[in-house]
Scaffold this motif. Structure first.
Motif, PDB file in Angstrom:
ATOM      1  N   VAL A  58       3.344  27.587 -17.336  1.00 20.25           N
ATOM      2  CA  VAL A  58       4.214  27.003 -16.439  1.00 20.25           C
ATOM      3  C   VAL A  58       3.457  25.949 -15.720  1.00 20.25           C
ATOM      4  O   VAL A  58       3.710  24.863 -15.696  1.00 20.25           O
ATOM      5  CB  VAL A  58       4.980  27.917 -15.421  1.00 20.25           C
ATOM      6  CG1 VAL A  58       5.533  27.034 -14.143  1.00 20.25           C
ATOM      7  CG2 VAL A  58       6.132  28.672 -16.232  1.00 20.25           C
ATOM      8  N   LEU A  59       2.300  26.538 -15.313  1.00 24.78           N
ATOM      9  CA  LEU A  59       1.045  25.440 -14.502  1.00 24.78           C
ATOM     10  C   LEU A  59       0.710  24.468 -15.717  1.00 24.78           C
ATOM     11  O   LEU A  59       0.758  23.181 -15.263  1.00 24.78           O
ATOM     12  CB  LEU A  59       0.037  26.021 -13.955  1.00 24.78           C
ATOM     13  CG  LEU A  59       0.377  27.099 -12.759  1.00 24.78           C
ATOM     14  CD1 LEU A  59      -0.619  27.699 -12.267  1.00 24.78           C
ATOM     15  CD2 LEU A  59       1.019  26.143 -11.766  1.00 24.78           C
ATOM     16  N   ALA A  60       0.562  24.683 -16.805  1.00 23.11           N
ATOM     17  CA  ALA A  60       0.238  23.726 -17.804  1.00 23.11           C
ATOM     18  C   ALA A  60       1.352  22.719 -18.061  1.00 23.11           C
ATOM     19  O   ALA A  60       1.201  21.397 -18.172  1.00 23.11           O
ATOM     20  CB  ALA A  60      -0.419  24.361 -19.240  1.00 23.11           C
ATOM     21  N   ALA A  61       2.565  23.199 -18.113  1.00 21.28           N
ATOM     22  CA  ALA A  61       3.668  22.321 -18.230  1.00 21.28           C
ATOM     23  C   ALA A  61       3.748  21.436 -17.049  1.00 21.28           C
ATOM     24  O   ALA A  61       4.098  20.137 -17.543  1.00 21.28           O
ATOM     25  CB  ALA A  61       4.971  23.220 -18.564  1.00 21.28           C
ATOM     26  N   LEU A  62       3.479  21.917 -16.055  1.00 18.59           N
ATOM     27  CA  LEU A  62       3.663  20.998 -14.694  1.00 18.59           C
ATOM     28  C   LEU A  62       2.575  19.932 -14.700  1.00 18.59           C
ATOM     29  O   LEU A  62       2.807  18.924 -14.306  1.00 18.59           O
ATOM     30  CB  LEU A  62       3.533  21.837 -13.668  1.00 18.59           C
ATOM     31  CG  LEU A  62       3.917  21.464 -12.284  1.00 18.59           C
ATOM     32  CD1 LEU A  62       5.368  20.488 -12.175  1.00 18.59           C
ATOM     33  CD2 LEU A  62       3.867  22.185 -11.124  1.00 18.59           C
ATOM     34  N   ALA A  63       1.500  20.199 -15.063  1.00 24.14           N
ATOM     35  CA  ALA A  63       0.291  19.511 -15.026  1.00 24.14           C
ATOM     36  C   ALA A  63       0.508  18.523 -16.265  1.00 24.14           C
ATOM     37  O   ALA A  63       0.347  17.172 -16.012  1.00 24.14           O
ATOM     38  CB  ALA A  63      -1.116  20.278 -15.143  1.00 24.14           C
ATOM     39  N   TRP A  64       1.187  18.617 -17.290  1.00 19.78           N
ATOM     40  CA  TRP A  64       1.250  17.778 -18.363  1.00 19.78           C
ATOM     41  C   TRP A  64       2.426  16.431 -17.819  1.00 19.78           C
ATOM     42  O   TRP A  64       2.208  15.605 -18.134  1.00 19.78           O
ATOM     43  CB  TRP A  64       1.855  18.595 -19.459  1.00 19.78           C
ATOM     44  CG  TRP A  64       2.175  17.515 -20.656  1.00 19.78           C
ATOM     45  CD1 TRP A  64       1.419  16.953 -21.370  1.00 19.78           C
ATOM     46  CD2 TRP A  64       3.749  17.082 -21.255  1.00 19.78           C
ATOM     47  NE1 TRP A  64       2.034  16.217 -22.328  1.00 19.78           N
ATOM     48  CE2 TRP A  64       3.298  16.389 -22.171  1.00 19.78           C
ATOM     49  CE3 TRP A  64       4.857  17.507 -21.040  1.00 19.78           C
ATOM     50  CZ2 TRP A  64       4.561  15.652 -22.937  1.00 19.78           C
ATOM     51  CZ3 TRP A  64       5.916  16.900 -21.408  1.00 19.78           C
ATOM     52  CH2 TRP A  64       5.710  16.053 -22.135  1.00 19.78           C
TER      53      TRP A  64
END
Length: 160
Positions: A58-64
């Motif tokens: 979820v954090l990776a998707a948010l950062a992307w």
């Protein structure tokens, strides 16, 4: 492959990912996530389980998402034209060949040039360039924070 080589690859992916946050040619948080996922897999997801991997995803998707939204919001807030946004993208690519300083400042130059071509107004071009640059820096800062949160979750799960 031995476990030590797998762990070395996992750590290398995370480090490359951190570099990729600054270098736009590398998908930074994707590499960080891949390194964390590999680390969880090496351990058969016993210490770093589904919840931790899900939170990191979820954090990776948010950062992307931050990668795309921050610069565009900065540019749009200043009333940027389509050419300014294209110029910022081209400036980012050109900056790759100029090192860290180029990566940090060429989007500003590209956006300003694009805006100047579109409207032929110096003041507006400078405002759009600066706003786009500030948006990129804000996005980069947010990606750093999210990447370190991802790494923190991984380390805590691994050591807990």
């Amino acid at each position: 492959m031995t476990q030590a080589l797998w762990w070395t690859l996992s750590i290398a992916l995370i480090v490359i990912g951190l570099a990729g946050i600054v270098l736009p040619a590398l998908p930074g948080t994707v590499f960080v996530f891949a390194g964390i996922l590999l680390g969880a897999w090496i351990d058969d997801f016993t210490r770093v389980g589904g919840f931790a991997v899900g939170a990191v995803a979820v954090l990776a998707a948010l950062a992307w998402l931050m990668d795309y939204v921050a610069a565009v919001l900065g540019a749009k807030r200043a009333g940027a034209s389509r050419l300014a946004i294209i110029g910022a993208a081209l400036g980012t690519v050109a900056g790759l060949f100029m090192g860290l300083v180029g990566v940090l400042f060429m989007p500003l130059v590209g956006a300003a040039i694009g805006e100047f071509i579109a409207r032929r107004e110096h003041g507006q071009a400078v405002r759009v360039g600066i706003a786009t640059w500030l948006g990129l820096l804000a996005g980069m800062l947010a990606k750093f924070v999210l990447a370190f949160m991802m790494i923190g979750i991984f380390v805590v799960a691994l050591l807990w």
